[in-house]
Design an enzyme around this catalytic site. Structure first.
Site, short mmCIF file in Angstrom:
data_model
loop_
_atom_site.label_atom_id
_atom_site.label_comp_id
_atom_site.label_asym_id
_atom_site.label_seq_id
_atom_site.Cartn_x
_atom_site.Cartn_y
_atom_site.Cartn_z
N GLU A 102 -37.18 70.34 47.67
CA GLU A 102 -36.43 70.89 49.52
C GLU A 102 -35.32 70.86 49.56
O GLU A 102 -34.83 70.65 50.76
CB GLU A 102 -37.35 69.92 50.60
CG GLU A 102 -38.91 69.51 50.89
CD GLU A 102 -39.15 69.28 51.33
OE1 GLU A 102 -39.03 69.11 52.36
OE2 GLU A 102 -40.84 69.51 52.14
N GLU A 135 -47.54 70.00 49.69
CA GLU A 135 -47.23 69.02 51.04
C GLU A 135 -47.95 69.96 51.64
O GLU A 135 -47.13 70.65 52.72
CB GLU A 135 -45.81 68.49 50.66
CG GLU A 135 -45.50 68.05 50.07
CD GLU A 135 -43.80 67.28 50.66
OE1 GLU A 135 -43.77 67.28 51.56
OE2 GLU A 135 -43.21 66.64 50.05
#
Length: 816
Positions: free
Chosen positions: A209, A280
């Site tokens: 991320e 995710e």
């Protein structure tokens, strides 16, 4: 023990529905299953290596074959090795074919150059267990992982490397990152764990991320991304590498999606030859101390998955599938000890229903569509203002799969699809693997529900006596992640004229702190506590204190609740008191920030290791009084009966930590209440692997808790429920034959009519068939599973006050 199926079967509702059920149960099932087998065979891709992993725009190609990947995140350090086989087994039974995990740098290298791959940190053993269960593995090497893990997985000693800037094009950071990542990949290669070597690992991840902070580093952020991608490729793992939430992932690294609804929010792969992967899909919301309960429904999860796969997705990873426990001091700032307890497998490894079962059903429904999804061409059809069909059809064949979506969030709608009238509940997707038969709807849950029970252990709580030892504040760059605690001490002399003259006026001690919390002592007496929060770490402590003429001693015990796990320039963030003043003196406000402070890392009981059998002998323990701050308590308990998971209920305690036989099971914080005026977490997991026949328990209570009501419980999910209505499609579970080890011993609730509520808290509505309980008992008592016909033949409709109502049958049973 928790595979018991309570199946409530819609049948004989009407001639039309009965015809559909019979057709579904016979001819269509055979046709769909045949199509699936052909899809498996045709998943093979010509010209591909028999062993290895490649990809194209449609999917990963594993050992020459396309796969739809249903992955579940299970982090090995958040459970004990004896739990791993059962967790992996239950994941596989839930339709999971891939297990994902991060790699935890600060666990494996807590001291520079000193490595730990033992016990809960045995990464190789964990990956080998995945392989033994014939599942794939995804390894997210990082080494930055976030994961609400202490310091984002980065070891604390990195902060002390001269000139270092984390996660930037910075030579000191890149040097250590390259060394660690290389070591991990080499270790896995040596054990032949990558797919081209015959192992289970099909994907690896570098970084994590990074887009969220990349702009903070400007050009150094852009060049760091390119460097990280090149590093990954240079390691010759020979599997695809991924970067999640990274739009500029360098070729051939695949950029992936994180979030709740990637079917609608993902901007897509950054090159046309890359597949759409979802790393995710958040199954709940992790909690921090002070949070109220949070959930994510099974229906919303199933909708998100069906949506993503209908729009060219080929992999979903549930974050988390099993969250587990943040043992010891491993949680990030303010994060609770319990992690993602609302996942399909709860903190204790028990199946949370209906989430576990509803996801199993969506996996099964999507697997029935494989042939059309792999080789078909998608077409989108508008069926109404908020309704659409996404149809995958393989040209020249009968292979066809349809996803009918109702995006109206409030109202159910009827649509006409290929001559059929099909009802779509609000915000739902129906899956038709043959473009004819509805086998699954995301909003209609046909799997069972269950409720968790904490049962007080008779054996463990028998003769449970406590002793105490109270710390004394000392008089005389701090913790370095070796302890939560640091003392700040000073003294000052006051004359009679410095003190307030009026009896109803007292001096006030004010401490402005950068976080996370402090306990204040004045002249050896506890003055109070204060703390920040996950959202706002800074806080101000203000409390009236008793000062005296002459010398006064002030001691502040500063504490942390985990190191931060997100944001840029984390190596430059600090916590602790920044300004200390005394107000209300006759001579005015006194700033004692620069008074000359002594510092001491840790507290006395930690250094003496009072939480161990040997260390506990180094002090004199006494009978407990009414409770007080900074107090150690010890006791002994016998291992609880049975083999169910074990927990400790911290009733009456404030804040501190628990050790069982010298091993910390994590921080507790019972007096930090949520807006609902309840603790965020009250029960704390004690792994069975930590227990012996007789067990030492030690508590460190920082505030003023009293352990007299603390007790040991065992945990089960033996309360089983199910609720279906006349509009539910037949459940895919009708074809299951496996039974569990337990039997239904009591019917606690049954209502055919308009019941409402949830498992563990059902209520009878305005109309109910009086025979409801007797009918359910007839079909279910004494059996490991049961199927109950849902029709008015079995449930009397005499005196039915709701003849216009479509009936629902809700059942709750007890298993043993």
């Amino acid at each position: 023990p928790h595979e018991l199926l309570l199946q409530l079967v819609p049948s004989l509702l009407s001639p039309a529905f009965n015809t559909l059920l019979i057709a579904y149960s016979n001819a269509n099932v055979e046709e769909i299953q045949k199509g699936t087998e052909e899809g498996d065979e045709e998943g093979k891709v010509g010209g591909q290596k028999a062993q290895g992993v490649t990809y194209d725009a449609r999917s990963l190609i594993i050992n020459g074959k396309r796969e739809l990947l249903f992955s579940g995140a299970i982090h090995y350090p958040r459970s004990t090795p004896d739990m791993w086989p059962d967790l992996i087994k239950k994941a596989k039974q839930g339709g999971i074919n891939t297990i994902e995990t991060y790699v935890f740098w600060n666990g494996h290298e807590p001291v520079e150059g000193q490595y730990n791959f033992e016990g809960e940190l045995d990464l190789v053993k964990f990956i080998k267990l995945i392989h033994e269960h014939k599942l794939y593995a995804v390894v997210r090497v990082g080494p930055f992982i976030q994961a609400e893990w202490n310091h984002r997985g980065l070891p604390y000693w990195l902060r002390e490397v001269p000139g270092i800037i984390f996660r930037s094009d910075n030579e000191p950071f890149k040097k250590h990152m390259k060394r660690f990542v290389t070591m991990i990949v080499d270790k896995l290669k040596q054990e032949k764990l990558f797919a081209p070597q015959g192992g289970p690992i099909i994907l690896a991840q570098i970084e994590n991320e990074y887009n969220t902070i990349q702009r903070a580093f400007r050009e150094k952020g852009d060049s760091y991304v390119q460097w990280a991608g090149k590093l990954a490729l240079s390691l010759n793992a020979n599997v695809p590498w991924i970067m999640c939430k990274q739009r500029d992932a360098p070729d051939p690294v695949i950029n992936t999606c994180n979030g709740r609804h990637c079917g609608d929010t993902f901007y897509g792969p950054n090159k046309r030859n890359k597949p759409a992967l979802w790393t995710e899909n958040w199954t709940a919301q992790y909690r921090v101390f002070g949070d109220p309960p949070s959930q994510r429904s099974a229906e919303d999860l199933a909708y998100s998955v069906a949506r993503f796969f209908s729009k060219n997705g080929s992999m979903v990873n549930y974050y988390m599938y099993y969250g587990g426990t943040n043992f010891g001091r491993t949680s990030a700032s303010f994060t609770t000890t319990r992690y993602y307890d609302e996942a399909p497998l709860d903190e204790f490894g028990l199946q949370r229903e209906p989430k576990w079962g509803h996801l199993k059903d969506v996996h099964r429904a999507l697997s029935l569509c494989k042939r059309a999804l792999f080789w078909g061409v998608p077409t989108t059809l508008k069926l109404g203002p908020d309704q659409q069909a996404i149809v995958w059809q393989q040209p020249g064949t009968s292979a066809c799969a349809a996803f009918l979506a109702n995006n109206n969030t409030r109202l159910a709608q009827h649509v006409n699809f290929r001559g059929q009238d099909i009802r779509l509940p609000a915000r739902s997707i129906s899956v038709l693997p043959d473009c004819k038969t509805v086998v699954f709807n995301t909003q209609l849950v046909t799997t069972q529900h269950n409720s968790r029970n904490f049962v007080r252990s008779e054996i463990a709580n028998k003769n449970f006596n406590w002793e105490m030892y109270r710390e004394v504040p000392p008089l005389f760059h701090l913790t370095k992640d070796t302890t939560d605690y640091a003392w700040y001490t000073t003294s000052l002399k006051l004359g009679r004229r410095d003190l307030p003259m009026k009896k109803n006026v007292s001096p006030v001690l004010r401490v402005a702190s950068l976080g996370h919390g402090i306990h204040a002592y004045v002249n050896g007496e506890y003055a109070g506590s204060a703390h920040g929060s996950k959202i706002e770490k800074r806080f101000v402590f203000q409390r009236a204190v008793s000062l005296k003429e002459g010398e006064n001693h002030i001691a502040l015990l500063g504490y942390l609740v985990g190191l931060p796990d997100s944001g840029a320039y984390m190596e430059k963030r600090f916590a602790g008191p920044r300004s200390i003043t005394i107000l209300g003196l006759n001579t005015g406000t006194l700033d004692i920030s620069q008074n000359g402070w002594g510092h001491q890392v840790g507290i006395d009981g930690e250094k003496k290791k009072l939480f161990t059998e040997e260390g506990s002998k180094s002090v004199q323990w006494t009978k407990p009084d009414q409770g007080g701050p900074l107090t150690w308590y010890k006791g002994y308990f016998d291992a609880p009966e049975g083999d169910n998971p074990v927990a400790i209920v911290m009733t009456g305690m404030g804040k501190g930590m628990v050790w069982i036989n010298g091993r910390s099971i994590g921080r507790y914080w019972n007096n930090y209440l949520s807006p609902l005026k309840k603790p965020t977490q009250s029960e704390y997991h004690i792994p069975r692997a930590y227990l012996k026949p007789k067990n030492l328990i030690v508590l460190l209570e920082e505030e003023e808790g009293n352990p007299k009501d603390v007790h040991i419980v065992t945990v089960n999910r033996d309360t089983i429920c199910s609720a279906v209505s006349e509009i539910h499609p037949p459940s895919p579970r009708l074809f299951d034959t496996k039974n569990g080890k337990k039997q239904i011993v009591a019917v606690e609730f049954a209502s055919y009519g308009d019941p409402f509520g949830a498992c563990g808290a059902y209520f009878i509505g305005n109309c109910t068939a009086p025979e409801s309980k007797q009918v359910v008992e007839k079909y279910c008592l004494g059996k490991p599973s049961c199927q109950i016909p849902l029709d008015s033949i079995h449930f009397s409709d005499q005196n039915d006050a709701c003849t216009h109502l479509r009936k629902t049958l809700a059942v709750q049973v007890k298993c043993a």
